[in-house]
Design a protein around this motif. Sequence first.
Motif, PDB file in Angstrom:
ATOM      1  N   CYS A   1      20.626  92.492   0.419  1.00  0.00           N
ATOM      2  CA  CYS A   1      22.064  92.368   0.161  1.00  0.00           C
ATOM      3  C   CYS A   1      22.786  93.669   0.494  1.00  0.00           C
ATOM      4  CB  CYS A   1      22.307  91.956  -1.286  1.00  0.00           C
ATOM      5  SG  CYS A   1      21.832  90.244  -1.650  1.00  0.00           S
ATOM      6  N   TYR A   2      22.207  94.798   0.130  1.00  0.00           N
ATOM      7  CA  TYR A   2      22.846  96.076   0.435  1.00  0.00           C
ATOM      8  C   TYR A   2      22.927  96.317   1.942  1.00  0.00           C
ATOM      9  CZ  TYR A   2      23.771 101.044   0.817  1.00  0.00           C
ATOM     10  OH  TYR A   2      24.319 102.253   1.169  1.00  0.00           O
ATOM     11  N   LEU A   3      21.898  95.933   2.666  1.00  0.00           N
ATOM     12  CA  LEU A   3      21.871  96.159   4.112  1.00  0.00           C
ATOM     13  C   LEU A   3      22.727  95.161   4.883  1.00  0.00           C
ATOM     14  CD1 LEU A   3      18.056  96.916   4.557  1.00  0.00           C
ATOM     15  CD2 LEU A   3      19.934  98.574   4.469  1.00  0.00           C
ATOM     16  N   GLY A   4      23.263  94.159   4.197  1.00  0.00           N
ATOM     17  CA  GLY A   4      24.116  93.173   4.858  1.00  0.00           C
ATOM     18  C   GLY A   4      23.350  92.055   5.517  1.00  0.00           C
ATOM     19  N   LEU A   5      22.119  91.822   5.069  1.00  0.00           N
ATOM     20  CA  LEU A   5      21.272  90.777   5.640  1.00  0.00           C
ATOM     21  C   LEU A   5      21.241  89.524   4.774  1.00  0.00           C
ATOM     22  CD1 LEU A   5      18.358  93.169   6.602  1.00  0.00           C
ATOM     23  CD2 LEU A   5      19.991  92.133   8.193  1.00  0.00           C
ATOM     24  N   ALA A   6      21.841  89.599   3.619  1.00  0.00           N
ATOM     25  CA  ALA A   6      21.887  88.470   2.690  1.00  0.00           C
ATOM     26  C   ALA A   6      23.023  88.726   1.711  1.00  0.00           C
ATOM     27  CB  ALA A   6      20.554  88.326   1.945  1.00  0.00           C
ATOM     28  N   TRP A   7      23.338  87.723   0.921  1.00  0.00           N
ATOM     29  CA  TRP A   7      24.314  87.892  -0.152  1.00  0.00           C
ATOM     30  C   TRP A   7      23.909  86.995  -1.314  1.00  0.00           C
ATOM     31  CZ3 TRP A   7      26.711  83.180  -0.976  1.00  0.00           C
ATOM     32  CH2 TRP A   7      26.813  82.316   0.112  1.00  0.00           C
ATOM     33  N   GLY A   8      24.402  87.349  -2.489  1.00  0.00           N
ATOM     34  CA  GLY A   8      24.035  86.600  -3.682  1.00  0.00           C
ATOM     35  C   GLY A   8      25.242  85.973  -4.345  1.00  0.00           C
ATOM     36  N   GLN A   9      24.982  84.912  -5.086  1.00  0.00           N
ATOM     37  CA  GLN A   9      26.035  84.243  -5.840  1.00  0.00           C
ATOM     38  C   GLN A   9      25.430  83.641  -7.102  1.00  0.00           C
ATOM     39  OE1 GLN A   9      27.619  80.727  -4.005  1.00  0.00           O
ATOM     40  NE2 GLN A   9      25.631  80.005  -3.299  1.00  0.00           N
ATOM     41  N   ALA A  10      26.292  83.350  -8.055  1.00  0.00           N
ATOM     42  CA  ALA A  10      25.845  82.695  -9.281  1.00  0.00           C
ATOM     43  C   ALA A  10      25.995  81.189  -9.118  1.00  0.00           C
ATOM     44  CB  ALA A  10      26.661  83.176 -10.468  1.00  0.00           C
ATOM     45  N   LEU A  11      24.943  80.464  -9.445  1.00  0.00           N
ATOM     46  CA  LEU A  11      24.958  79.011  -9.359  1.00  0.00           C
ATOM     47  C   LEU A  11      24.302  78.462 -10.620  1.00  0.00           C
ATOM     48  CD1 LEU A  11      25.677  76.607  -7.493  1.00  0.00           C
ATOM     49  CD2 LEU A  11      23.337  76.705  -6.628  1.00  0.00           C
ATOM     50  N   ALA A  12      25.094  77.731 -11.398  1.00  0.00           N
ATOM     51  CA  ALA A  12      24.605  77.176 -12.664  1.00  0.00           C
ATOM     52  C   ALA A  12      24.044  78.278 -13.562  1.00  0.00           C
ATOM     53  CB  ALA A  12      23.552  76.104 -12.409  1.00  0.00           C
ATOM     54  N   GLY A  13      24.723  79.416 -13.552  1.00  0.00           N
ATOM     55  CA  GLY A  13      24.321  80.512 -14.417  1.00  0.00           C
ATOM     56  C   GLY A  13      23.154  81.331 -13.912  1.00  0.00           C
ATOM     57  N   LYS A  14      22.666  81.034 -12.716  1.00  0.00           N
ATOM     58  CA  LYS A  14      21.540  81.771 -12.157  1.00  0.00           C
ATOM     59  C   LYS A  14      21.932  82.382 -10.816  1.00  0.00           C
ATOM     60  CE  LYS A  14      17.949  78.842 -14.241  1.00  0.00           C
ATOM     61  NZ  LYS A  14      16.759  77.999 -13.961  1.00  0.00           N
ATOM     62  N   ARG A  15      21.344  83.540 -10.525  1.00  0.00           N
ATOM     63  CA  ARG A  15      21.620  84.192  -9.248  1.00  0.00           C
ATOM     64  C   ARG A  15      20.838  83.502  -8.134  1.00  0.00           C
ATOM     65  NH1 ARG A  15      23.359  88.815  -6.628  1.00  0.00           N
ATOM     66  NH2 ARG A  15      22.078  89.434  -4.845  1.00  0.00           N
ATOM     67  N   ILE A  16      21.536  83.214  -7.059  1.00  0.00           N
ATOM     68  CA  ILE A  16      20.934  82.617  -5.875  1.00  0.00           C
ATOM     69  C   ILE A  16      21.215  83.540  -4.688  1.00  0.00           C
ATOM     70  CG2 ILE A  16      20.976  80.659  -4.284  1.00  0.00           C
ATOM     71  CD1 ILE A  16      19.755  79.971  -6.957  1.00  0.00           C
TER      72      ILE A  16
END
Length: 292
Positions: free
Chosen positions: A164-179
């Motif tokens: 995520c820091y390198l810009g190769l992925a990103w995260g989001q919250a889905l149903a209270g869990k990080r995806i």
Amino acid sequence: MSVLKQPLATPSRVRGVFRYLLSTKNQREKIEVLEKILSPDELVKNAPSPRPMLRATINEMVKVGLLVKEDEEIAINSDLPENARNPQLGDKLLPDTLAELFFASKNEDEEDFGRVCAWYLAQDIYDAPGNWDEVEIQVNKQKVGDFLKMSNNTLYGQLDDWMCYLGLAWGQALAGKRITVPDPIAYIKRNFKHIFNEDKEILLIDFITRLARKCPLFETGKFREEVESQVDIRQPNYLSTSTAFALFRLQEEGYVKLLRKSDADLMLLPKINNQVDDDGRISHIIWQGEKL
């Protein structure tokens, strides 16, 4: 041991050390002084060893080549590109500086990290494993456990943070869990100028080749080819769905234009279920220029 296996060396700690050194005289500091500034005595009085987080971070960044130790001092590596050491630009460029050091500098210690990142980018973005439980299932399903050595949640946590820091992925919250989603759009967007160089329009296959030369996690790059030798998940002339998804988004945002010319070889950009629409048969890519 790679940064993947050192959970104390997180992007935020690396950035903190680097940002501090960027502003110091000659971009160096005595290790004792640096430790007391970034890890005050009060915060580590009950630690099992003196300042373990900071020391682990410094050691990993010395090993990767971002920093150097000289006697009792720590300094930014003077062999880094000038812009990477620039006090005004260095922090902004740090993700790309680190990506270069991790993946494109023949750094054997980071090869396991490169393989895991390339494997994750090779997954179907529309059905990618988004947490450790799903990653573990996918690793077992594809029978790449011995190859990737991705064996526990701690390793996955490092993978998540760093990609995520390198810009190769990103995260989001889905149903209270990080995806987590394997989407390299941020990395590609930051590196358009380098990839296109002086060109404005190039063959898409040349774009991918240049991208892989810059970061060998992508199609045709060293780490991606190692992954694809283990897992047969990409058809000839197809891009992975993560790369294709990023390019479609970049076109929607006005950064690039994807073209099909009748006299040129095509690359296929799949969407969900690996289906290729008419707008996914592409021969050329045009960079529309940097946006303010």
